[in-house]
Design an enzyme around this catalytic site. Structure first.
Site, PDB file in Angstrom:
ATOM      1  N   ASP A 439      -2.778   1.518   9.304  1.00  0.00           N
ATOM      2  CA  ASP A 439      -1.048   2.070   9.442  1.00  0.00           C
ATOM      3  C   ASP A 439      -0.651   0.765  10.735  1.00  0.00           C
ATOM      4  OD1 ASP A 439       1.290   2.645   7.881  1.00  0.00           O
ATOM      5  OD2 ASP A 439       0.474   3.574   7.905  1.00  0.00           O
ATOM      6  N   ASP A 501       4.798   2.931  -0.760  1.00  0.00           N
ATOM      7  CA  ASP A 501       4.677   4.811   0.195  1.00  0.00           C
ATOM      8  C   ASP A 501       5.670   5.129  -1.311  1.00  0.00           C
ATOM      9  OD1 ASP A 501       3.311   5.194   2.267  1.00  0.00           O
ATOM     10  OD2 ASP A 501       5.421   5.507   3.532  1.00  0.00           O
TER      11      ASP A 501
END
Ligand code: DGJ
Length: 674
Positions: A439, A501
């Site tokens: 990430d 997301d």
């Protein structure tokens, strides 16, 4: 006698004119021309000097420089302490090999050498351009701009399609009309970004041109109208002042530019998919079927309880899930997003015996184990920051700006990379981890006393490369708050993108359609999330959520232990259906269509054997649903669909009737040639 260089692939042709001692001139880049076709005369023979113009005509070259009467954007902006700023090729050498050419231009006055590699791939129809500049002078050269590639666009180029967006809203289509005003997009966020995907499509009469920069950092692209009615399209890294200063003998190599041309946007997408597939490096040399994921993030967030996670693994395995990914929250004192990034060892409170009991439990169930990390980041509240505050990227004397409470590590420092390598390697050595979700949850701000955006990207690539060399069986997923680092550069080191997301299935449909313009579906992380969706609050049925995730690299991101019986049975059904179809979904072509009145379709496979995914997004407003016109089929072929035989010509011209769908419903149809 004018010399030309011509490269061909099955569907594209490129022609350069080679005047002596000059950079080659762009004569053609577009759809395939018949064999043997070349310009009948040199470009200058066809255009007398216009009034009030230089006596030397400088048309668009593969490396336009402002030293030779070129008034358009230059491919190079550089200087040696204010001198040597105007590049003009005075020598040129062109070497041609099968499907590729290397152009070396040299300016004897500024002592700058530029080598441009052009490769037109016969299979993908994608032209890859890479440019390398060497400072042959005896003083440092400051470079402000070096185009990775310069492409010509025809005078009838009319519209440019790019993407805007944000976190939770990637790949938002933006369409702009081309005109005599320059069209320009710049990204200065230090990583690929959610809002400026480094690519675009240009629509001209009868052809669509596409290009994307294979780079995970700052970038710029511009389309400029030029004096002969054509446009020039430049791509490159956006460089901050002083960022690149080449010592004598040093060189700067740009990222690769991938460009293609086809009859329509879907065929451009298919060409890009082929090119990306050629660039992927899979463990073992070939992609294995994409395993079904369970990811813990939205089901658990930071609340890790070892027993609950083992229980989750049991339920996941029973559903047919194949890879368990432990997301954020597993490491030293990480209870929320305010602390601990940098301290990459298991939280002794949550995992008193380390991660081994959990990883062994997961692998014992026959699933792979994946782990979330965010290597480039540090929280001020962390052991790492307390020990090495100087490792954070920033400007001396200026307060660092946090984002999500975190700072960025300076990846230029070898000691930073080696600390991170040691942390991740220790985990990979000790535990049966075969997958990393990597990430990067913030943008870069003022990257260093001397701007280090470019080196930051290269530092991340180097760390990934080092880890992959030592652990070749480990796959990596690129994530940056969802889709903030989706590009063709990081693809050389990674195997999946976390697309967004936002897992709401309606939002996802358009995000995924954007993603598929540039990348193949097997790289598209696509999860079934909870209902209501955490990002939007909208509720959707299990079938619709699964139908939207189906074509991508399928996963589940919810606490499956909480599912009711019917949802659980449906999910199990979709997982097994995904396994049946994943080879076809992930190896063939993709087409995207819109029937009208809120009905969208997507087809995967080959034209004689297709999976047709039909989505209704809006409630039907017509009395009768639109028919699905399928221009991708063969007019002379007959097709068997749901018990009926159709002529291809009928489906192309009139369309396929489908059963009525309510809003947010989905249909899967098999189309087979007979
Ligand atoms: C952002 C990612 O996109 C999410 O999937 C999740 O991994 C969080 N970061 C964790 O902090």
């Amino acid at each position: 006698m004018t010399e030309y260089l011509r490269l061909d692939s099955a569907e594209c042709t490129l022609i350069l004119e080679l005047p002596q001692g000059e950079a080659p001139l762009w004569r053609y880049w577009g759809l395939r021309l018949p064999d043997g076709v070349l310009p009948p005369q040199s470009l200058r023979e066809t255009r007398p000097t216009p009034s009030f113009s230089p006596d030397f005509d400088q048309p668009l070259s593969v490396f336009p420089g402002c030293g030779a009467g070129w008034f358009g954007e230059s491919a190079l902006l550089a200087h040696r302490d204010v001198r040597d700023w105007s590049f003009q090729a005075t020598q040129c050498r062109v070497e041609q090999a099968d499907g590729s050419a290397t152009v070396t231009v040299f300016d004897e006055v500024s002592q700058i050498e530029v080598i441009i590699g052009l490769t037109l791939n016969a299979v993908s129809n994608v032209l890859a351009i890479e440019t390398k500049l060497t400072n042959q002078g005896n003083a440092p050269l400051n470079v402000q701009w070096l185009a990775a590639g310069v492409l010509p666009l025809p005078p009838d180029a009319a519209k440019v399609h790019s993407f805007g967006g944000r976190h939770n809203g990637e790949f938002v289509p933006v369409a702009d009309q081309l005109s005599r005003s320059t069209w320009r997009r710049e990204n200065r966020r230090g990583l690929t970004s959610h809002d400026r995907f480094p690519g675009a499509l240009v629509e001209a009469n009868g052809a669509t041109y596409g290009a994307q920069l294979a780079w995970s950092g700052n970038h710029a692209q511009s389309i400029e109208w030029i004096d002969d009615g054509r446009f020039q399209w430049q791509f490159g890294e956006w460089l901050a002042p002083g960022e690149v200063r080449l010592a004598p003998g040093e060189c700067l190599t740009t990222p690769e530019l991938l460009a293609t041309c086809a009859h329509d946007a879907d065929r451009v997408a298919q060409n890009f998919h082929a090119a990306i597939r050629q660039r992927l490096t899979w463990p073992g040399g070939a992609m294995k079927p994409r395993p079904v994921h369970i990811n813990t993030w939205e089901g658990f967030y930071f609340e890790h309880d070892e027993d609950a996670l083992k229980d989750l693994a049991d339920h996941a395995a029973a559903l047919g899930i194949e890879r368990f990914v432990l997301d954020d929250g597993w490491f030293h004192c990480r209870d929320d997003d305010s602390s601990s990034l940098g301290d990459w060892w298991p939280d002794a409170r949550k995992y008193p015996n380390g991660l081994k009991p959990l990883t062994d439990h997961v692998t014992g169930l026959g699933m792979e184990f994946g782990l979330w990390i965010e290597p480039e980041m540090v929280n001020p509240d962390s052991e790492l920051y307390r020990a090495h505050p100087e490792w954070a990227l920033g400007v001396s004397g200026r307060a660092a700006v946090t984002a999500r409470n975190q700072l960025v590590l300076d990846m230029r420092r070898a000691e930073v990379r080696s600390y991170l390598f040691d942390c991740v390697a220790a985990l990979l050595r000790e535990l049966p981890i075969s997958y990393l979700k990597w990430d990067h949850n913030r943008d870069l701000i003022a990257a260093g006393d001397r701007a280090g955006y470019r080196d930051q990207v290269l530092g991340s690539y180097a760390l990934m490369e080092q880890l992959r060399a030592e652990f070749p069986d480990v796959e990596i997923e690129a994530c940056a708050g969802g889709g903030g680092r989706i590009d063709a550069g990081i693809v050389r080191h990674t195997h999946r993108f976390w697309t967004s997301d936002n897992i709401d299935a309606v939002s996802r449909l358009s995000i995924q359609r954007g993603f598929l313009q540039y990348f193949p579906p097997e790289l598209m992380g696509a999860h079934v999330g909870a209902s209501p969706a955490h990002a939007t609050g909208r509720q959707q049925s299990m079938d619709f959520r699964a139908g939207v995730a189906l074509p991508g690299h399928f996963g589940v991101e919810l606490d499956v232990r909480t599912l009711g019986e019917s949802d659980r049975a449906q999910l199990q059904h979709w997982i097994s259906l995904y396994k049946t179809h994943r080879d076809r979904l992930h190896s063939g072509k993709v087409w995207r269509g819109e029937a009208g009145d809120g009905l969208y379709w997507q087809a995967h496979g080959e034209a004689d054997n297709l999976l047709l995914l039909v989505y209704r997004i809006e409630p039907q407003s017509w009395r009768h649903a639109p028919l699905l016109k399928l221009p991708i089929l063969d007019a002379k072929q007959r097709y068997h669909i749901d018990g009926t035989d159709y002529d291809g010509a009928w489906l192309i011209s009139t369309g396929l009737p489908t059963k009525p769908l309510k809003a947010e419903q989905f249909l899967l149809i098999e189309v087979k040639a007979i």
